[in-house]
Design a protein around this motif. Structure first.
Motif, PDB file in Angstrom:
ATOM      1  N   TRP A 163       0.839  -1.367  -0.463  1.00  0.00           N
ATOM      2  CA  TRP A 163      -0.176  -0.153  -0.104  1.00  0.00           C
ATOM      3  C   TRP A 163       0.583   1.381  -0.483  1.00  0.00           C
ATOM      4  O   TRP A 163       1.613   1.866   0.907  1.00  0.00           O
ATOM      5  N   ILE A 164       0.123   2.318  -1.333  1.00  0.00           N
ATOM      6  CA  ILE A 164       1.376   3.497  -0.937  1.00  0.00           C
ATOM      7  C   ILE A 164       0.410   4.645  -0.367  1.00  0.00           C
ATOM      8  O   ILE A 164      -0.703   4.399  -1.264  1.00  0.00           O
ATOM      9  N   SER A 165       0.891   5.189   0.429  1.00  0.00           N
ATOM     10  CA  SER A 165       0.142   5.656   0.841  1.00  0.00           C
ATOM     11  C   SER A 165       0.738   7.422   1.900  1.00  0.00           C
ATOM     12  O   SER A 165       1.791   7.085   1.756  1.00  0.00           O
ATOM     13  N   ARG A 166       0.044   8.075   2.349  1.00  0.00           N
ATOM     14  CA  ARG A 166       0.869   9.399   2.869  1.00  0.00           C
ATOM     15  C   ARG A 166      -0.381   9.905   4.235  1.00  0.00           C
ATOM     16  O   ARG A 166      -1.726   9.343   4.054  1.00  0.00           O
ATOM     17  N   LEU A 167       0.440   9.737   5.425  1.00  0.00           N
ATOM     18  CA  LEU A 167      -0.347  10.491   6.401  1.00  0.00           C
ATOM     19  C   LEU A 167       0.034  11.099   7.213  1.00  0.00           C
ATOM     20  O   LEU A 167       1.239  11.399   7.659  1.00  0.00           O
TER      21      LEU A 167
END
Length: 314
Positions: free
Chosen positions: A49-53
């Motif tokens: 999973w690729i994301s930004r938090l």
């Protein structure tokens, strides 16, 4: 890596009564792309999973949860200058689910093509995308187009679920962007209402024909409890849905369907059987409150399908 997904995940609050009068809320997490990744991991596949938090307590909770479900989170970035998004899901009645998002200027909306590692994506067999991510910001849209280009360069199949969110953008913009991504996909997964939004057609067969003519190899049109239709240049068939005694929470069923379908394809099942697995996972998700809580293991799918067949036999 079997599947890579890209998108925003939020903290989910569900009031114990109505939003207006509740004094207590249950905290969970939810995000279409991480839902799919978790669903695939529970079925024994490798998912990233690729994301930004936001580098806040909510962001850390999400990262820990998704990692704990066996999903690779090595490509998730923590942003100390933006917050993790939240949303509220109000289960008023079985046919009245109200969702309110608080995601503007979230950390995930700041994702860009610079957040992508081509070498990481090149290892996948499937790239799963939704129409939510390009709606978050122009930079997110550019990132998705870059991910598609990387996938095509490396022969990775692109699975696209439009997951239309009308509150995030204008209908004109949504239609243009979703159609553009759809015709670049290998497997397109619209719900019948999304198909109508994009093509003006209500008939699943005509929706399928529209995208086949645009060069999409496989179109799967979801029709809720009735199951799904799949269309290729060779065949068009309906795959019946599974009976559910009581729908507790329908949100996330489409993500479950995507996970089940991709799982079936990874297991080299026929398209018909893969769609059937998608229907089974989607049905199971609706029976438990929460976006990911109802995502099943293989054993749970087998027991569910066997029970359905026994009921039919009686």
């Amino acid at each position: 890596m079997d599947v890579i997904t890209i998108g925003e995940t939020m903290v989910l609050f569900t009031p114990e009564s109505t939003m207006r009068y509740s004094t207590q809320f249950n905290k969970k997490i939810g995000g279409a792309e991480s839902n799919v990744a978790i669903g695939l991991a529970r079925l024994g596949h490798q998912a990233g999973w690729i994301s930004r938090l936001g580098d806040d307590e909510f962001g850390k909770a999400i990262l820990s949860f998704v990692r704990g479900e066996g999903v690779d989170v090595s490509q998730v970035k923590m942003d100390d200058s933006a917050q993790t998004a939240i949303y509220f899901k109000e289960l008023r009645r079985s046919n009245d689910i109200r969702v309110q998002y608080y995601r503007k200027n979230s950390a995930a909306s700041r994702m860009s093509a610079n957040d992508l590692d081509p070498a990481y994506i090149s290892k996948a067999k499937y790239l799963h995308l939704t129409g939510i991510t390009p709606a978050l910001s122009d930079s997110c849209h550019e990132m998705i187009l870059r991910a598609i280009a990387i996938a095509k360069k490396h022969g990775i199949k692109i699975v696209f679920d439009p997951n239309l969110r009308r509150k995030l953008w204008s209908e004109e913009r949504a239609r243009k962007v979703l159609l553009d991504i759809a015709i670049q996909s290998d497997i397109f997964l619209p719900g019948v209402s999304e198909g109508e939004f994009l093509t003006g057609e209500k008939d699943p067969k005509k929706i399928g024909e529209f995208f086949l003519k645009q060069g999409v190899p496989t179109v799967v049109i979801k029709v809720g409890a009735q199951g799904a239709y799949y269309a290729t240049n060779e065949e068009y068939k309906h795959v019946a849905g599974f009976h559910v005694n009581q729908v507790v929470d329908p949100v996330g069923a489409g993500d479950g369907f995507s996970a089940g379908l991709i799982s079936g394809l990874l297991d080299q099942l026929s398209l018909h059987k893969a769609v059937e697995r998608g229907n089974a996972v989607g049905a199971l998700v609706t029976m438990i409150n929460g976006d990911v809580e109802g995502l099943p293991t293989r054993e749970e799918i087998e027991a569910f399908v066997l029970n359905q067949n026994e009921e039919i036999y009686r």
